[in-house]
Enzyme design. Structure first.
Site, PDB file in Angstrom:
ATOM      1  N   GLU A 174      -4.696  -8.911   2.972  1.00 57.58           N
ATOM      2  CA  GLU A 174      -5.711  -8.564   3.964  1.00 57.58           C
ATOM      3  C   GLU A 174      -6.933  -9.486   3.910  1.00 57.58           C
ATOM      4  OE1 GLU A 174      -3.090  -5.009   3.780  1.00 57.58           O
ATOM      5  OE2 GLU A 174      -3.873  -6.456   2.325  1.00 57.58           O
TER       6      GLU A 174
ATOM      7  N   GLU B 114       0.834  -1.208   0.000  1.00 57.32           N
ATOM      8  CA  GLU B 114       0.000   0.000   0.000  1.00 57.32           C
ATOM      9  C   GLU B 114       0.870   1.260   0.000  1.00 57.32           C
ATOM     10  OE1 GLU B 114      -4.220  -0.625   1.138  1.00 57.32           O
ATOM     11  OE2 GLU B 114      -3.267  -1.035   3.068  1.00 57.32           O
TER      12      GLU B 114
END
Length: 269
Positions: free
Chosen positions: A143, A123
């Site tokens: 995730e 990210e």
């Protein structure tokens, strides 16, 4: 940011006109901590505020880039760097700015990746302008495999940076990607032999540093601010950004240096 900068989990040093930020928690594969986030945000601000800095290189210590969120902390064992928690209370958006979700430095950011660059590491990577990786680097957004959501911006940014089918596969499968595959789908720009990512990033930074800083910053700003515009609106905005650059002393110096066959000396004016 104090002289020398950094925190216990974020090392800062200067390499000429380049500010090098090193995620420095190798015993945890540079998993995110409060101290790391505070140091990162301070590093972005220091680069923006210091005109002697023309580029930023982001890398990790100990053969890793960033393993993402500290899952032990999420499980209730406490996040490392508690001494910096007051900074987060003072600025509730600091962690997003640190991860380049809510802040874009005006200087170019070059990521130098070795080893794991996963979850929150991938990210943060999406906020870098140029990305270099060692051949053994790995990437991925894990995730969903852990019942979590990649809230660092990936559901928005990733599909704008790589084809949507690749973005969705990465987001929905939670699998690991090799450096070669990450390069093929466009997540990174260059794969180099292991151990050479930082040196390559610094070489790129040196090339950027040799260019006119006002021009570099205007070009970067134009690329991002026109990304979601129509072509007509983007071209109009480009002229607004670009024309003033031609009326600078740096632009005249660039032309003189070319004519005189010498390196230009840019002064940001």
């Amino acid at each position: 940011m104090r002289e020398g900068g950094g925190t216990e989990h974020l090392a800062v040093r200067r390499e000429g006109a380049t500010l090098v930020l090193t995620l420095n928690r190798p015993e945890a594969k540079n998993a995110l901590s409060i101290a790391m986030l505070v140091g990162l945000y301070d590093g972005w601000l220091a680069a923006d505020e210091d005109d002697r800095i023309r580029s930023i290189v982001l890398t990790g210590a100990g053969g890793a880039f960033c393993a993402g969120m500290d899952l032990k902390a999420l499980a209730g064992q406490g996040m490392a760097g508690e001494g910096h928690r007051e900074r987060l209370k003072a600025d509730p958006e600091l962690h997003w700015k640190a991860m380049l979700r809510g802040h874009r430095p005006r200087k170019p950011v070059i990521a130098a990746v070795e080893g794991p660059c996963v979850a929150g590491g991938t990210e943060i990577l999406q906020g870098a302008d140029i990305r270099v990786a060692g051949r053994g680097a790995t990437f991925g957004l894990f995730e969903v495999a852990r019942g979590l959501f990649p809230i660092g911006g990936s559901t928005v940014r990733l599909q704008r940076q790589i084809p949507r089918t690749h973005a969705l596969e990465m987001l929905l499968t939670g699998r690991r990607y090799s450096a070669e595959e990450a390069e093929r789908i466009g997540l990174i720009g260059r794969v180099v032999p292991d151990g050479e990512a930082l040196a390559t990033a610094l070489e790129i930074a040196e090339r950027i540093n040799a260019c006119g800083p006002l021009a570099v910053e205007a070009v970067k700003a134009s690329v991002y601010e026109t990304a979601d515009m129509t072509e007509a609106d983007g071209l109009a905005a480009e002229l607004e950004r670009g024309w003033p650059v031609f009326d600078t002393e740096d632009a005249r110096e660039g032309a003189r240096a070319f004519a005189e066959k010498r390196p230009p000396v840019y002064r940001r004016r």
